[in-house]
Design an enzyme around this catalytic site. Sequence first.
Site, mmCIF file in Angstrom:
data_model
loop_
_atom_site.group_PDB
_atom_site.id
_atom_site.type_symbol
_atom_site.label_atom_id
_atom_site.label_comp_id
_atom_site.label_asym_id
_atom_site.label_seq_id
_atom_site.Cartn_x
_atom_site.Cartn_y
_atom_site.Cartn_z
ATOM 1 N N SER A 142 0.841 -1.194 0.000
ATOM 2 C CA SER A 142 0.000 0.000 0.000
ATOM 3 C C SER A 142 0.873 1.239 0.000
ATOM 4 O O SER A 142 1.987 1.223 0.521
ATOM 5 C CB SER A 142 -0.862 0.020 1.255
ATOM 6 O OG SER A 142 -0.001 0.151 2.376
ATOM 7 N N LYS A 143 0.325 2.285 -0.571
ATOM 8 C CA LYS A 143 1.145 3.495 -0.700
ATOM 9 C C LYS A 143 1.381 4.158 0.652
ATOM 10 O O LYS A 143 2.246 5.000 0.792
ATOM 11 C CB LYS A 143 0.551 4.466 -1.717
ATOM 12 C CG LYS A 143 -0.751 5.089 -1.344
ATOM 13 C CD LYS A 143 -1.146 6.086 -2.415
ATOM 14 C CE LYS A 143 -2.566 6.573 -2.164
ATOM 15 N NZ LYS A 143 -3.249 7.065 -3.283
#
Length: 494
Positions: free
Chosen positions: A252-253
């Site tokens: 995930s960013k």
Amino acid sequence: MKVRTRVAPSPTGDPHVGTAYMALFSYCFAKKHGGDFILRIEDTDSERSSPEAEKKIMDALDWLGLSFDEGPSKEGRHAPYRQSERSRLYKKYIQELLASGNAFRCFCTRDRLEELRKSQMSEGKTTRYDGLCLNLSESDVAQKISNNVPHVVRMRVPDNGNCVVNDELRGVIEIAWDQVDMQVLMKTDGTPTYHFAVVVDDHLMEITHIIRGEEWINSAPKHIKLYEYFGWDMPSLIHMPLLRNPDKSKLSKRKNPTAIDFYKDMGFLPEALLNYLGMLGWSMPGGEEKFSLDEMVADFELSRITLGAPIFDVEKLKWLNGVWLRSYDDEKYKEKLISWLQEKPSIKSIIPLVKERIDIFTEMAPLTSFFLDGMPSISLEDFESVTQEREDIVKILQFSLWCLEVQTDWSKEVIHDSLIFLADNMNLKVREFLRPIFIAISGKSVSPPLFDSMTIIGPDICKARLKHSIELLGGVSKKQTKKLEKIYRDIKVD
Ligand code: GLU
């Protein structure tokens, strides 16, 4: 049978390394078998999809060298390749399902569905539609339609028994039908959902092998049933293990840069990124760590895909990039460097920002080196000149990051207007608000004007620098994120 694979990204946000990963495996499998690799744009979510994001996907695939045989801009026999342009087809096939009784109209209101969900949850049951509208008579349905009662179309699913999903990597997976929802196929506005469009398109585009992330395994029964209702041959299913953050959560960013453009702007080589993605899910028969796309294609076998949880480790990728770089002779190295520099802001765009500030050329480098930098080398001391508490600085940086993440246009005006609007909504003086952003972006106490600089540095590196400073200042825990998200929503920034 000609092998045909596809990658089917949704053009929302920045192209994700996960898309590159699926594209790489789909490409290798197709090419190994002399087949075609197709790009389909899944833009049924019109609110979140944008032409800018679609262009970025195409540019990213191009940069990586994963050229598709058919897709938008390369129209083949099965055009159009954008789902938003295929609504006529979905309408036709939904009629077929309604006529055969394998789909039905559902007039249940949002409130009823919410009540149902709550009561099922309180009883510890799987939340799913209870089939109320299956009991409507034909005349009830006709009357509701003539009264324009809003409705969706759902698919029927068997009440009991198991669905057998055959995954090429995992073998047989059985999923109980009572765990499968009567999926909405067509929304109230007449647009298809992913589950419906993906089946219709994969069939019409003659896709023989579907390579996608393992998060779709639980959806396979719905798709298999739809193929069966239509009497179509089911393509082979290959669910790839998902890329993970170092803590094993789904990539995930929040924890890792995930935008392909970030790696491009940072000076990673496309061949190294592809090699790394290949290595995460697959291994060469001889165990070599460095391999090219062509080598991967030549040796590609599904049986060499590893089912573990591949950790996307930026340090390892950096190491591999170094291996690639050092493998080039000086001439080739220069070519690679120049091609990266050419993608960078042109010297011409920097001149107006520094003209008034320097007298001789050698003064230019210290003032402008941050345009070429990755993450600035800053420490907590750099933030000492900021008057706010650390927590408030983090809030400013985090809110700015969220605010910039939704901007599809990276012009100076948009960056300026959105950040100034945010400062106003946070009741902060512009100077106070911009100071930490200035430090995070430039890493310096003096630099050319902030908004011009951000335009030149580009969205991916700017966002990564904001994040880098947030981490430096202690980061934001999951709990804090929730709290901040609420405040952010309440100040209605968008
Ligand atoms: N549009 C879906 C996604 O972006 C595609 C999934 C699939 O490959 O079927 O995840």
